[in-house]
Design a protein around this motif. Structure first.
Motif, mmCIF file in Angstrom:
data_model
loop_
_atom_site.group_PDB
_atom_site.id
_atom_site.type_symbol
_atom_site.label_atom_id
_atom_site.label_comp_id
_atom_site.label_asym_id
_atom_site.label_seq_id
_atom_site.Cartn_x
_atom_site.Cartn_y
_atom_site.Cartn_z
ATOM 1 N N SER B 361 0.824 -1.221 0.000
ATOM 2 C CA SER B 361 0.000 0.000 0.000
ATOM 3 C C SER B 361 0.857 1.270 0.000
ATOM 4 C CB SER B 361 -0.994 -0.011 1.153
ATOM 5 O OG SER B 361 -0.330 -0.186 2.387
ATOM 6 N N GLY B 362 1.663 1.403 -1.027
ATOM 7 C CA GLY B 362 2.376 2.647 -1.264
ATOM 8 C C GLY B 362 3.611 2.865 -0.407
ATOM 9 N N ARG B 363 4.024 1.855 0.331
ATOM 10 C CA ARG B 363 5.216 1.988 1.169
ATOM 11 C C ARG B 363 6.459 2.214 0.305
ATOM 12 N NH1 ARG B 363 7.453 -0.719 6.179
ATOM 13 N NH2 ARG B 363 5.377 -1.183 6.882
ATOM 14 N N LYS B 364 7.408 2.945 0.855
ATOM 15 C CA LYS B 364 8.593 3.280 0.073
ATOM 16 C C LYS B 364 9.589 2.110 0.042
ATOM 17 C CE LYS B 364 11.714 7.229 -0.570
ATOM 18 N NZ LYS B 364 12.859 6.444 -0.952
ATOM 19 N N GLU B 392 7.342 -9.101 2.616
ATOM 20 C CA GLU B 392 6.089 -9.162 3.361
ATOM 21 C C GLU B 392 6.351 -9.144 4.863
ATOM 22 O OE1 GLU B 392 3.833 -12.652 2.785
ATOM 23 O OE2 GLU B 392 1.925 -11.594 2.917
ATOM 24 N N ASN B 393 7.374 -9.896 5.295
ATOM 25 C CA ASN B 393 7.760 -9.872 6.704
ATOM 26 C C ASN B 393 8.081 -8.456 7.144
ATOM 27 O OD1 ASN B 393 7.453 -12.419 7.571
ATOM 28 N ND2 ASN B 393 9.618 -12.996 7.464
ATOM 29 N N SER B 394 8.904 -7.780 6.325
ATOM 30 C CA SER B 394 9.300 -6.417 6.682
ATOM 31 C C SER B 394 8.089 -5.512 6.805
ATOM 32 C CB SER B 394 10.261 -5.860 5.635
ATOM 33 O OG SER B 394 11.476 -6.552 5.709
ATOM 34 N N THR B 395 7.127 -5.662 5.891
ATOM 35 C CA THR B 395 5.949 -4.788 5.989
ATOM 36 C C THR B 395 5.112 -5.138 7.205
ATOM 37 O OG1 THR B 395 4.807 -6.269 4.500
ATOM 38 C CG2 THR B 395 5.719 -4.303 3.524
ATOM 39 N N LYS B 396 5.095 -6.426 7.562
ATOM 40 C CA LYS B 396 4.268 -6.829 8.711
ATOM 41 C C LYS B 396 4.839 -6.311 10.022
ATOM 42 C CE LYS B 396 3.781 -11.338 8.485
ATOM 43 N NZ LYS B 396 3.321 -12.740 8.310
ATOM 44 N N TYR B 397 6.178 -6.333 10.145
ATOM 45 C CA TYR B 397 6.791 -6.041 11.444
ATOM 46 C C TYR B 397 7.295 -4.607 11.595
ATOM 47 C CZ TYR B 397 6.523 -11.037 12.304
ATOM 48 O OH TYR B 397 6.062 -12.309 12.484
ATOM 49 N N THR B 398 7.106 -3.740 10.607
ATOM 50 C CA THR B 398 7.615 -2.369 10.731
ATOM 51 C C THR B 398 6.500 -1.367 10.471
ATOM 52 O OG1 THR B 398 8.262 -2.311 8.421
ATOM 53 C CG2 THR B 398 9.940 -3.030 9.972
ATOM 54 N N PRO B 399 6.654 -0.163 11.036
ATOM 55 C CA PRO B 399 5.639 0.872 10.824
ATOM 56 C C PRO B 399 5.545 1.227 9.346
ATOM 57 C CG PRO B 399 7.255 1.547 12.486
ATOM 58 C CD PRO B 399 7.761 0.284 11.878
ATOM 59 N N PRO B 400 4.327 1.550 8.867
ATOM 60 C CA PRO B 400 4.109 1.759 7.432
ATOM 61 C C PRO B 400 4.899 2.930 6.849
ATOM 62 C CG PRO B 400 2.092 2.134 8.690
ATOM 63 C CD PRO B 400 3.082 1.593 9.646
ATOM 64 N N GLU B 401 5.317 3.890 7.682
ATOM 65 C CA GLU B 401 6.006 5.048 7.105
ATOM 66 C C GLU B 401 7.496 4.770 6.868
ATOM 67 O OE1 GLU B 401 4.590 4.899 10.023
ATOM 68 O OE2 GLU B 401 6.068 5.394 11.558
ATOM 69 N N ILE B 404 11.745 0.229 3.167
ATOM 70 C CA ILE B 404 12.368 -1.100 3.074
ATOM 71 C C ILE B 404 13.447 -1.000 1.995
ATOM 72 C CG2 ILE B 404 12.010 -3.514 2.467
ATOM 73 C CD1 ILE B 404 9.095 -3.108 3.484
ATOM 74 N N GLU B 405 14.662 -1.455 2.326
ATOM 75 C CA GLU B 405 15.767 -1.326 1.372
ATOM 76 C C GLU B 405 16.162 -2.699 0.834
ATOM 77 O OE1 GLU B 405 18.804 0.761 3.553
ATOM 78 O OE2 GLU B 405 17.276 2.202 4.211
ATOM 79 N N VAL B 415 26.265 -13.460 -5.598
ATOM 80 C CA VAL B 415 25.578 -12.184 -5.453
ATOM 81 C C VAL B 415 24.876 -12.223 -4.098
ATOM 82 C CG1 VAL B 415 23.619 -13.039 -6.821
ATOM 83 C CG2 VAL B 415 23.863 -10.600 -6.404
ATOM 84 N N GLU B 416 25.222 -11.223 -3.267
ATOM 85 C CA GLU B 416 24.647 -11.167 -1.920
ATOM 86 C C GLU B 416 23.543 -10.130 -1.909
ATOM 87 O OE1 GLU B 416 28.631 -12.149 0.679
ATOM 88 O OE2 GLU B 416 27.192 -10.664 1.440
ATOM 89 N N ILE B 417 22.347 -10.576 -1.564
ATOM 90 C CA ILE B 417 21.188 -9.697 -1.614
ATOM 91 C C ILE B 417 20.715 -9.427 -0.188
ATOM 92 C CG2 ILE B 417 18.836 -9.473 -2.493
ATOM 93 C CD1 ILE B 417 20.115 -11.935 -4.423
ATOM 94 N N GLN B 418 20.475 -8.145 0.096
ATOM 95 C CA GLN B 418 20.038 -7.764 1.444
ATOM 96 C C GLN B 418 18.654 -7.162 1.392
ATOM 97 O OE1 GLN B 418 22.400 -5.104 3.680
ATOM 98 N NE2 GLN B 418 23.788 -6.719 4.398
ATOM 99 N N VAL B 419 17.819 -7.584 2.329
ATOM 100 C CA VAL B 419 16.538 -6.909 2.513
ATOM 101 C C VAL B 419 16.579 -6.342 3.930
ATOM 102 C CG1 VAL B 419 14.035 -7.168 2.595
ATOM 103 C CG2 VAL B 419 15.377 -8.465 0.923
ATOM 104 N N ARG B 420 16.531 -5.007 4.018
ATOM 105 C CA ARG B 420 16.681 -4.371 5.323
ATOM 106 C C ARG B 420 15.454 -3.527 5.622
ATOM 107 N NH1 ARG B 420 20.153 0.909 7.063
ATOM 108 N NH2 ARG B 420 19.355 0.868 9.178
ATOM 109 N N ASP B 421 14.993 -3.572 6.873
ATOM 110 C CA ASP B 421 13.887 -2.680 7.243
ATOM 111 C C ASP B 421 14.320 -1.783 8.398
ATOM 112 O OD1 ASP B 421 13.501 -3.995 9.723
ATOM 113 O OD2 ASP B 421 12.243 -5.512 8.753
#
Lengths: 233, 504
Positions: B361-364, B392-401, B404-405, B415-421
């Motif tokens: 829902s429009g999260r950055k 999806e985990n990141s969106t569930k556990y972090t404030p919407p504003e 997510i990087e 290739v090392e891929i990072q998903v950071r919230d």
């Protein structure tokens, strides 16, 4: 669809799904015929002359692919297949056999109706536009020109052909094999990496954000689809 | 016709000579002495034929003596009147000895041939029995019976288990085996014998069971009576028997392997048909539920409309969880086959974000990928699942504003891929529990979900020969890093630039 009632044949063995499809489709102004297996489905398709067939791939009596092949022997009626998520191979096989689009169970009404509209519209005859627009992009087929934000976009012949094939099937999924065969030729059907690279370039040239495309969409494991949202033209 | 005792045979040969003399005595007046000599020669021949060479030699001398004593003048005396009889004696003795030796040789050869035939017959019988054996116990039984009958010896088979440890078969046999001698036989690939433990109930000789592909165990034997000599004499026979047993065991091994494979294949088929039945049975009501709810939501008035929407959302959520459960079940069943193709990483990230459009829902989302990133070979559907689950985990556990990087770096062919919230991160010390089934970063949480998502991610990444870790960023927020091997992407033939469409 309201201008002219479309006949839709639903071939699905689960009664609950048939029931809600019927309700939803009738809400859209369609006339719905039901069949609970392939044999009955083929008879219904012959007698009712539907404008669209919705086919569940997991029917008990026969393989859905065979049903599509039989149907394609005598009619070009659009076929929308329903299938579970884990069966990408089956979907691709069905699409390559002649099905027109698919929906993954469980699907939402909005998706169902969007597919339905595309397939019914595409069946309407005598409608070859010389020009298509989406977003800020305009494609002039008669002059083979592509514009974005009013500026001419340089496309290679293959890029243009790829775009043209997708646009000719707009709203509808085109499988990887179909794209490779039509754009690169039959000997390239296994060379998926060409498609990745050229789709990437098309997105760079036509999308605002190539990583998050709005129009040139990936159907992972299946193929690509150009989607032109309503009111976006 | 074959007296066994040596003494008896000599006694009989002696008796035959006297019998001949007694029978010939009444004919003494009628028969020429030369013909009487012939009768004695016949006796020697018969003795040689039936009693062997030793008695034949004895009878040759006895016959010459008797001939002289009873039939040559003067009778009943060993003295000889006519000196030419010495020639007769000499010829008679030489003839008797020669024919005796020849006949005895012939007999010995017949005996050897008979013994050989018997042995072959016994080995053939054993081979036939082994071919029909369907269990190791039968092989053991057949071996013991054969060795018991053929060389009067007791036997024990020492067979290795999966960890190469030798076990005696039969387990409670009367013959005990020295395991270290057996290991030595396997190691040296030749028989080992031991004289010190003779008569102590331990096996004396250890023959390795060499089959075409590997040594299948050890045959330990000891004669019922006597010592190693009995075994040494029959060494060829035992070695042949050992190789037959080895081949028999090997055949059993492969039969078992084939049966196991068949069994696991049918178990696999059962499991996968169960899974697809389960998948179908769970998804059908969910599809109907979701569709019905949506139809209601579209057609009803305001207040029931909200209820219908809640129903739709719950149905969608439930179907998502069922999807995760089924995926995990498929992974655990080992049913997942990777369909690797050369893929563009940004494309898969894009399609994952598209799938999650409504949840985001429009999260950055910040995406930064290295410009040198080439195509990577992976199963796009599965890697899309990884991205979906992580984002999806990141969106569930972090404030919407919060942002997510998603970023990637190329390190040593991976290739090392990072998903950071930018949320609270994982509870300290629990970072790696999140990948276990039903493990969640926080003990109690109001956020729905089973904790299946990360377990699925790990299964997928590891199936791609990659790795995945969880941690907290120094500046706060959870970081999940996963790596995939880069490989060498295939060549792409470029178009020439000249015939560009709409060249300006």
């Amino acid at each position: 669809m309201s201008e002219q009632r479309a006949n839709v044949l639903v071939v699905e063995d689960e009664k609950q799904i048939r029931r809600f499809l019927k309700t939803a489709l009738e809400g859209e102004g369609c006339r719905v015929f039901e069949a609970e297996n392939c044999t009955q489905g083929l008879i219904e398709a012959g007698t009712r002359k539907p404008d669209l067939v919705i086919l569940d791939l997991g029917l008990p009596d026969r393989d859905g692919i065979e049903f599509i092949r039989d149907l394609r022997n005598w009619t070009r009626v659009p076929i929308l297949i329903l299938s579970a998520r884990s069966d990408e191979c089956d979907k691709v096989a069905a699409l390559d056999t002649g099905a027109d689009d698919y929906l993954t169970k469980p699907f939402g009404m909005a998706e169902l109706l969007a597919r339905l509209r595309v397939l019914l519209r595409r069946n309407a005859p005598g409608e070859i536009e010389p020009e298509i627009s989406f977003g800020t992009v305009r494609v002039d087929f008669s002059r083979r020109l592509v514009w974005r934000d009013g500026l001419n976009v340089r496309l290679t012949p293959l890029e243009y052909r790829l775009l043209a094939v997708l646009l000719a099937n707009r709203g509808k999924v085109v499988t990887q094999r179909q794209l490779l065969r039509e754009v690169w030729g039959p000997s390239f059907v296994e060379s998926g990496h060409y498609l990745r690279i050229y789709i990437g370039r098309l997105r760079q040239k036509l999308e605002q954000d190539a990583t998050r495309p709005r129009y040139l969409l990936t159907e992972t494991g299946i193929g690509y689809r150009i989607e032109i949202p309503k009111g976006d033209v | 016709m074959r007296p066994s005792s040596t003494l008896l045979r000599y006694a009989i040969s002696f008796a035959v000579c006297f019998l001949t003399a007694v029978l010939a005595l009444p004919l003494r007046g009628w028969l020429d002495t030369a013909n009487v000599a012939m009768l004695f020669l016949l006796a020697v021949l018969l003795v040689a034929r039936y009693l062997g060479s030793g008695p034949a030699v004895l009878s040759a001398f006895v016959c010459v003596g008797l001939f002289d004593y009873f039939f040559v003048l003067p009778y009943l005396s060993l003295t000889v009147e006519d000196a030419q009889y010495f020639v007769t004696f000499a010829v008679m003795l030489v003839t008797a000895l020669t024919t005796g030796a020849l006949t005895a040789n012939l007999r010995r050869e017949i005996d050897t041939a008979c013994a050989r035939e018997q042995r072959s017959r016994a080995l053939y019988g054993m081979a036939r029995d082994l071919a029909g054996a369907v269990a190791v116990e039968q092989v053991v039984e057949i071996t013991r019976r054969f060795l018991g009958e053929a060389i009067a010896a007791d036997a024990t088979l020492l067979l290795p288990d999966a960890s190469e440890k030798l076990h005696p078969f039969p387990a409670d046999g009367s013959l005990r085996a020295e395991t270290h001698l057996a290991y030595m036989a396997i190691k040296n690939e030749k028989p080992v014998e031991c004289t010190q433990i003779s008569g102590s109930g331990y096996a004396l000789s250890y023959f390795p069971l060499r089959a075409p592909t590997r040594t299948r165990g050890v045959l330990a034997i000891a004669p019922f009576q006597g010592d190693l000599e009995v075994i040494r004499e029959q060494r060829d026979l035992i070695e042949t028997a050992a190789s037959l047993v080895a081949i028999g065991l090997e055949r059993l091994h492969y039969v078992e392997a084939a049966q196991r494979a068949e069994l696991s294949a049918s178990a696999e088929r059962l499991r996968s048909s169960l899974l697809s039945a389960l998948s179908h049975d769970l998804r059908t009501p969910l599809t109907a539920l979701r569709g019905t709810a949506e139809t209601l939501a579209l057609t009803l008035g305001d207040s029931p409309h909200e209820l219908a929407e809640a129903l739709r959302d719950q149905a969608a959520h439930l179907s998502h969880m069922v999807g995760n459960l089924l995926d995990m079940a498929r992974f655990q069943a080992g049913k997942v086959v990777l369909r690797k193709e050369w893929q563009a990483l940004d494309e898969v990230i894009g399609s994952s974000l598209k799938l999650l459009e409504s949840a985001l829902s429009g999260r950055k989302i910040d995406i930064s990928l290295p410009p040198t990133l080439t195509l990577i070979e992976f199963d796009a559907i599965l890697i899309e699942r990884v991205f979906c689950n992580l984002i999806e985990n990141s969106t569930k556990y972090t404030p919407p504003e919060t942002t997510i990087e998603i970023s990637a770096v190329l390190i040593q062919g991976m290739v090392e891929i990072q998903v950071r919230d930018h949320g609270q991160g994982f509870a300290a010390g629990r970072e790696n529990e999140v990948f276990t089934l039903f493990g969640r970063g926080a003990t109690e949480s109001s956020v729905p979900g089973f904790g299946l998502g990360l377990a699925i991610c790990r299964a997928i990444v590891e199936a791609h020969d990659g790795w995945i870790t969880a941690g907290n960023h120094p500046q706060g927020g959870a970081v999940i890093t996963f790596a995939l091997p880069m490989g060498t992407p295939p060549e792409v033939t470029e178009e020439t630039d000249e015939n560009m469409v709409a060249a300006t």
